[in-house]
Design a protein around this motif. Structure first.
Motif, mmCIF file in Angstrom:
data_model
loop_
_atom_site.group_PDB
_atom_site.id
_atom_site.type_symbol
_atom_site.label_atom_id
_atom_site.label_comp_id
_atom_site.label_asym_id
_atom_site.label_seq_id
_atom_site.Cartn_x
_atom_site.Cartn_y
_atom_site.Cartn_z
ATOM 1 N N LEU B 114 0.832 -1.194 0.000
ATOM 2 C CA LEU B 114 0.000 0.000 0.000
ATOM 3 C C LEU B 114 0.867 1.245 0.000
ATOM 4 C CD1 LEU B 114 -2.691 -1.158 2.516
ATOM 5 C CD2 LEU B 114 -3.119 -0.503 0.174
ATOM 6 N N LYS B 115 2.190 1.016 -0.046
ATOM 7 C CA LYS B 115 3.112 2.158 -0.029
ATOM 8 C C LYS B 115 3.699 2.356 -1.412
ATOM 9 C CE LYS B 115 4.865 1.988 4.663
ATOM 10 N NZ LYS B 115 6.009 1.412 5.356
ATOM 11 N N ASN B 116 3.694 3.594 -1.841
ATOM 12 C CA ASN B 116 4.178 3.907 -3.172
ATOM 13 C C ASN B 116 5.652 3.538 -3.351
ATOM 14 O OD1 ASN B 116 3.028 4.826 -5.517
ATOM 15 N ND2 ASN B 116 3.957 6.826 -5.334
ATOM 16 N N ASP B 117 6.477 3.890 -2.374
ATOM 17 C CA ASP B 117 7.920 3.655 -2.534
ATOM 18 C C ASP B 117 8.231 2.167 -2.610
ATOM 19 O OD1 ASP B 117 6.969 3.647 0.010
ATOM 20 O OD2 ASP B 117 8.829 4.290 0.955
ATOM 21 N N GLU B 118 7.492 1.361 -1.843
ATOM 22 C CA GLU B 118 7.711 -0.077 -1.918
ATOM 23 C C GLU B 118 7.265 -0.636 -3.262
ATOM 24 O OE1 GLU B 118 7.197 -0.916 2.845
ATOM 25 O OE2 GLU B 118 5.871 -1.935 1.436
ATOM 26 N N GLN B 119 6.184 -0.072 -3.761
ATOM 27 C CA GLN B 119 5.710 -0.505 -5.080
ATOM 28 C C GLN B 119 6.738 -0.182 -6.156
ATOM 29 O OE1 GLN B 119 1.836 1.076 -5.956
ATOM 30 N NE2 GLN B 119 0.851 -0.691 -5.019
ATOM 31 N N ILE B 120 7.341 1.006 -6.055
ATOM 32 C CA ILE B 120 8.333 1.407 -7.049
ATOM 33 C C ILE B 120 9.557 0.491 -6.955
ATOM 34 C CG2 ILE B 120 9.954 3.259 -7.659
ATOM 35 C CD1 ILE B 120 7.703 5.234 -6.946
ATOM 36 N N ALA B 121 9.953 0.159 -5.737
ATOM 37 C CA ALA B 121 11.078 -0.763 -5.557
ATOM 38 C C ALA B 121 10.764 -2.114 -6.188
ATOM 39 C CB ALA B 121 11.379 -0.927 -4.068
ATOM 40 N N ALA B 122 9.511 -2.570 -5.994
ATOM 41 C CA ALA B 122 9.102 -3.850 -6.584
ATOM 42 C C ALA B 122 9.150 -3.774 -8.103
ATOM 43 C CB ALA B 122 7.699 -4.213 -6.117
ATOM 44 N N ALA B 123 8.743 -2.611 -8.637
ATOM 45 C CA ALA B 123 8.765 -2.428 -10.093
ATOM 46 C C ALA B 123 10.193 -2.526 -10.608
ATOM 47 C CB ALA B 123 8.159 -1.075 -10.456
ATOM 48 N N GLN B 124 11.139 -1.897 -9.892
ATOM 49 C CA GLN B 124 12.540 -1.970 -10.306
ATOM 50 C C GLN B 124 13.039 -3.412 -10.297
ATOM 51 O OE1 GLN B 124 13.614 1.046 -7.687
ATOM 52 N NE2 GLN B 124 13.940 2.577 -9.284
ATOM 53 N N PHE B 126 11.224 -6.063 -10.764
ATOM 54 C CA PHE B 126 10.645 -6.751 -11.911
ATOM 55 C C PHE B 126 11.384 -6.398 -13.199
ATOM 56 C CE2 PHE B 126 6.375 -7.164 -9.606
ATOM 57 C CZ PHE B 126 6.635 -8.485 -9.299
ATOM 58 N N ILE B 127 11.802 -5.132 -13.315
ATOM 59 C CA ILE B 127 12.540 -4.715 -14.515
ATOM 60 C C ILE B 127 13.852 -5.484 -14.599
ATOM 61 C CG2 ILE B 127 13.734 -2.783 -15.614
ATOM 62 C CD1 ILE B 127 11.554 -0.965 -14.399
ATOM 63 N N GLN B 128 14.523 -5.616 -13.458
ATOM 64 C CA GLN B 128 15.775 -6.376 -13.443
ATOM 65 C C GLN B 128 15.548 -7.843 -13.792
ATOM 66 O OE1 GLN B 128 17.707 -5.726 -9.698
ATOM 67 N NE2 GLN B 128 18.067 -3.570 -10.173
ATOM 68 N N ASP B 129 14.397 -8.355 -13.332
ATOM 69 C CA ASP B 129 14.091 -9.748 -13.632
ATOM 70 C C ASP B 129 13.765 -9.953 -15.105
ATOM 71 O OD1 ASP B 129 14.437 -10.222 -11.025
ATOM 72 O OD2 ASP B 129 12.326 -10.499 -10.503
ATOM 73 N N GLY B 130 13.575 -8.857 -15.819
ATOM 74 C CA GLY B 130 13.303 -8.952 -17.236
ATOM 75 C C GLY B 130 11.921 -9.467 -17.577
ATOM 76 N N VAL B 131 10.905 -8.894 -16.961
ATOM 77 C CA VAL B 131 9.538 -9.288 -17.324
ATOM 78 C C VAL B 131 9.174 -8.682 -18.673
ATOM 79 C CG1 VAL B 131 8.735 -9.527 -14.951
ATOM 80 C CG2 VAL B 131 8.577 -7.310 -16.082
ATOM 81 N N ASP B 132 8.145 -9.205 -19.300
ATOM 82 C CA ASP B 132 7.690 -8.644 -20.573
ATOM 83 C C ASP B 132 6.688 -7.522 -20.352
ATOM 84 O OD1 ASP B 132 9.167 -10.587 -22.033
ATOM 85 O OD2 ASP B 132 7.625 -12.059 -21.498
ATOM 86 N N TYR B 133 5.838 -7.706 -19.335
ATOM 87 C CA TYR B 133 4.812 -6.699 -19.048
ATOM 88 C C TYR B 133 4.838 -6.357 -17.561
ATOM 89 C CZ TYR B 133 2.634 -7.199 -23.607
ATOM 90 O OH TYR B 133 2.389 -7.197 -24.939
ATOM 91 N N THR B 146 10.570 7.967 -13.351
ATOM 92 C CA THR B 146 11.868 7.346 -13.589
ATOM 93 C C THR B 146 11.744 5.858 -13.850
ATOM 94 O OG1 THR B 146 12.267 8.578 -11.570
ATOM 95 C CG2 THR B 146 14.203 7.774 -12.769
ATOM 96 N N VAL B 147 10.987 5.196 -12.999
ATOM 97 C CA VAL B 147 10.911 3.753 -13.113
ATOM 98 C C VAL B 147 10.194 3.348 -14.406
ATOM 99 C CG1 VAL B 147 8.821 3.418 -11.759
ATOM 100 C CG2 VAL B 147 10.540 1.635 -11.807
ATOM 101 N N LEU B 148 9.208 4.144 -14.810
ATOM 102 C CA LEU B 148 8.526 3.842 -16.064
ATOM 103 C C LEU B 148 9.453 4.067 -17.251
ATOM 104 C CD1 LEU B 148 4.855 5.083 -15.652
ATOM 105 C CD2 LEU B 148 5.909 2.909 -15.073
ATOM 106 N N GLN B 149 10.301 5.101 -17.145
ATOM 107 C CA GLN B 149 11.298 5.371 -18.181
ATOM 108 C C GLN B 149 12.258 4.187 -18.295
ATOM 109 O OE1 GLN B 149 11.178 8.382 -20.057
ATOM 110 N NE2 GLN B 149 12.442 7.026 -21.326
ATOM 111 N N ASP B 150 12.710 3.697 -17.114
ATOM 112 C CA ASP B 150 13.591 2.527 -17.080
ATOM 113 C C ASP B 150 12.936 1.341 -17.784
ATOM 114 O OD1 ASP B 150 15.366 3.989 -15.696
ATOM 115 O OD2 ASP B 150 15.014 3.028 -13.739
ATOM 116 N N ALA B 154 14.096 -0.633 -21.188
ATOM 117 C CA ALA B 154 14.364 -2.069 -21.187
ATOM 118 C C ALA B 154 13.384 -2.823 -22.092
ATOM 119 C CB ALA B 154 14.275 -2.604 -19.766
ATOM 120 N N GLY B 155 12.510 -2.078 -22.762
ATOM 121 C CA GLY B 155 11.557 -2.696 -23.674
ATOM 122 C C GLY B 155 10.410 -3.407 -22.985
ATOM 123 N N ILE B 156 10.114 -2.970 -21.767
ATOM 124 C CA ILE B 156 9.002 -3.578 -21.029
ATOM 125 C C ILE B 156 7.769 -2.715 -21.191
ATOM 126 C CG2 ILE B 156 8.183 -4.174 -18.723
ATOM 127 C CD1 ILE B 156 11.173 -4.582 -17.998
#
Lengths: 368, 361
Positions: B114-124, B126-133, B146-150, B154-156
């Motif tokens: 429910l916390k934005n910063d934790e969600q953003i960390a989780a998103a990062q 996932f990006i490192q894990d190389g998800v497609d979506y 920033t995280v959406l730009q990343d 990465a083509g996600i």
């Protein structure tokens, strides 16, 4: 001759008035009277009470006064416990609302068992209620231990349960919202068939009688006041201040259980996020309105309970006059500020001395 | 002396930094909850409490499947709010889990907070894990750029569901949301189709300022302003609370005013209102004296509809998964997808509707 007689009469009259005004219970009664007069002037039908039939065909008393007495029940019950806590610990318990969520959740958990929509009750209501009382008292004791033995400020100590309580409540029922379909469960928050007076009024009355008996036949009042005024000297006099503080929190826990029971019974279900929301503030307000010092010490139970009814009277009046949704809190605040300032001991002293001055000047003139 | 000054200075700098950080945090958390499920915003602290419980709950639900069948599966990272938040959220999460399965060709990982910063960390993560979506239901609207730009670099592909965020539209594929104003309009249109000669309405509002309240109140307010025979008997907020709703309706009944419609902005409040009606022996439901309208489609509420005790319930759709599935498989046709949301009429509702659309137990 006649003037001196006059003066004498005047004096005795003044004395009685002063006696009444200086009584602690005067403020909530005065507030109640003002509200009554205001409503009477605005709309005399406010005080109409009629006996109608409900949709299930049972006689039911209805009218604003009944509604006020009915809805103030939880507040009055909680005010009992809060007054004791305030007196002994010199602080307030702000976890009351969350604790009600827990109590209600426990109640439903026992009644419903594992299914959220039971066809029949899984346990007798009385058993569920006893479990709920025990759990609530345990949570009260938790607060009490933090306050008395760990010497944490009451407001800070109860902040823990205030923040965690509603999550705990939803966890108890696996985040489901149980609905009890058995109409018997609703009797305690609404009406028992055949009795036109709402049940919560009876429950509140029972609680008041119990606490009156306790205060009369035990030393609870003396002990909690002594601890509230000076814990060190009361310890020297053989009272265990920690135990007394703990006891008051446990009593508040029992009050919370009763209030929680009424709350879930009213709707036969629960919503963890909104049940008894912000009720702690109303309860503390009731204690303050009763003219009790919020920093502990002497207290008047009657005044606190009357304070609770004043608050509900005010809420219902505001709802009745359709004060706009956004403004209702502001109106309440204004009235509350006036009442609390009026009931503050310092202000009353100042007012008293001012009155004396004015009156003495008058009498001097009269004599002259 | 100099030393003391240094210490003081550093302390001042530190505290100002700390203050700045808390400032950011509170801003991010500044959100109005979805009213669905009748939940108000849980207190900030209890949120973090809940978030703590689920923190780092990033689980790869179908890891084995991914290993055996690597090339075929679409890897999705799903970031959602805590399912315990409300009945709406529970239904939403269940829908997600049922749709993004191995059988449907997905390798899904879930993260809850429910916390934005934790969600953003989780998103990062996932990006490192190389998800497609990356599927996101954001806790707060700010701080995602920033995280959406990343992710884009990465083509996600990013798909937002349920809640929008303040970021450039080019950063995400699509956003799937509810239109609260439309929910209100659908309900008001239904009400006007009842052709009553007079509409005397008790309007019970949710927490003032929440998106659900604004949308659902707005539709009714404009209709009342436009029509001569629509009047509001009482309009007050019960803050999603059944009991307050009961008191509001009780006050109208006690004062003897006449009304024939109850427009409650969620099911809980409608339930409270009905309780007051029952007490006063005022009949309600299909073909009775008072029309009862609720929102959110809780299962128990739809059952009331089925019994004919209520008249209408507006849906707040928690089932976004099929829309997302469609976008992933067929591509996005538009940026903002507004979900179809039904309104149920007691006269036409069936048991199937209750089972299919009812939220909760």
């Amino acid at each position: 001759m006649s003037s001196s007689e006059n003066k004498l009469q005047n004096n005795t009259l003044l004395a009685t008035i002063k006696k009444i005004v200086s009584k602690q219970v005067f403020i909530p009664i005065a507030a109640l009277l003002i509200l009554v007069i205001f409503n009477l002037a605005a709309d005399p039908s406010f005080f109409k009470i009629s006996v109608d039939k409900s949709s299930s065909g049972d006689p039911i008393m209805s009218g604003f006064l009944v509604t006020i007495l009915d809805n103030a029940s939880e507040l009055a019950i909680l005010a009992i416990g809060m007054t004791l806590v305030t007196s002994a610990s010199g602080g307030q318990d702000i976890s009351v609302g969350s604790a009600i969520a827990i109590a209600g959740s426990v109640m439903l958990r026992v009644v419903c068992g594992t299914s959220a929509r039971p066809e029949s009750l899984h346990a007798p209501i009385i058993v569920a209620f006893l479990v709920c009382v025990l759990v609530s008292m345990a949570f009260g004791a938790f607060n009490g231990v933090l306050v008395s033995y760990c010497k944490i400020q009451p407001m800070v100590a109860t902040l823990i349960l205030f923040t965690a309580g509603r999550s705990i409540a939803s966890w108890i029922n696996n985040n489901q919202l149980p609905v009890v379909s058995d109409p018997k469960f609703g009797y305690y928050g609404n009406f028992i068939p055949g009795i036109p007076v709402p049940t919560p009024i009876f429950i509140a009355a029972i609680c008041m009688i119990v606490i009156a008996l306790i205060l009369k036949f035990t030393n609870l009042r003396l002990y909690s006041q002594a601890v509230g005024i000076n814990p060190h000297s009361s310890r020297l006099n053989g009272i265990n201040p920690q135990l007394v503080k703990l006891l008051t929190f446990v009593i508040l826990g029992a009050c919370v259980a009763v209030a929680g029971f009424i709350k879930v019974s009213r709707l036969s279900t629960i919503n963890y996020a909104v049940i008894a929301k912000d009720i702690e503030m109303d309860v503390i307000l009731a204690v303050a309105l009763g003219g009790n010092s919020l920093s502990g010490g002497k207290f008047s139970m009657t005044s606190s309970i009357l304070g609770a009814y004043v608050i509900q009277f005010l809420t219902t009046t505001l709802i009745k006059f359709k004060v706009s949704a956004n403004a209702i809190a502001a109106y309440k605040a204004v009235v509350v500020i006036i009442l609390v300032v009026m009931s503050a001991p310092i202000v009353r002293e100042k007012l008293g001395s001012l009155k004396k001055k004015v009156l003495s000047r008058k009498t001097v003139k009269e004599v002259a | 002396m100099k030393k003391i000054a240094k210490i003081l200075l550093s302390a001042a700098v530190m505290s100002s930094m700390a203050l700045g950080m808390t400032g950011c945090n509170s801003e991010k958390k500044d959100e109005t909850t979805k009213a669905a499920g009748g939940e108000t915003t849980t207190t900030e602290a209890s949120k973090s409490e809940e978030a703590d419980k689920t923190e780092g709950d990033t689980e790869a639900s179908s890891e084995e499947g991914a290993k055996t069948n690597d090339g075929e599966l679409i890897k999705v990272g799903i970031i959602n709010n805590d399912p315990n938040e409300s009945g709406y959220r529970t239904a939403n999460d269940k829908d997600m889990r049922e749709t993004f399965t191995k059988e449907n060709g997905y390798d899904a990982s879930f993260a809850y907070s429910l916390k934005n910063d934790e969600q953003i960390a989780a998103a990062q993560q996932f990006i490192q894990d190389g998800v497609d979506y990356l599927l996101i239901s954001a806790a707060g609207t700010a701080g995602w750029d920033t995280v959406l730009q990343d992710a884009q670099d990465a083509g996600i592909k990013v798909i937002l569901f349920d809640r929008t965020i303040d970021a450039d539209e080019s950063l995400y594929e699509a956003s799937i949301v509810s239109d609260m104003a439309k929910e209100g309009e659908t309900a008001v249109d239904w009400l006007s189709s009842q052709n009553l000669s007079e509409y005397k309405i008790i309007h019970i509002q949710g927490v003032m300022g929440s998106s659900a309240q604004i949308g659902r109140s707005g539709a009714l307010d404009s209709k009342v302003a436009a029509e001569a025979n629509w009047t509001i008997v009482s309009q007050q907020t019960a803050e999603w609370n059944a009991e307050t709703a009961q008191q509001i309706v009780q006050a109208v009944i006690d004062s003897g005013e006449k009304f024939n419609v109850i427009y409650a902005e969620n099911d809980d409040m409608a339930k409270g209102a009905v309780q007051a009606l029952d007490k006063a022996n005022i009949s309600h439901g299909v073909g009775k004296d008072v029309i009862v309208i609720g929102f959110d489609c809780n299962k128990w509420a739809l059952e009331e509809l089925l019994k004919g005790n209520w008249n209408y319930d507006g849906q707040c759709n928690p089932f976004q998964a099929s829309y997302i599935d469609d976008i992933i498989k067929n591509g996005a046709k538009q940026k903002v997808v507004i979900m179809e949301e039904k309104g149920f009429d007691a006269a036409t509702i069936t048991q199937d509707d209750v089972d299919k659309y009812g939220i909760g137990n």
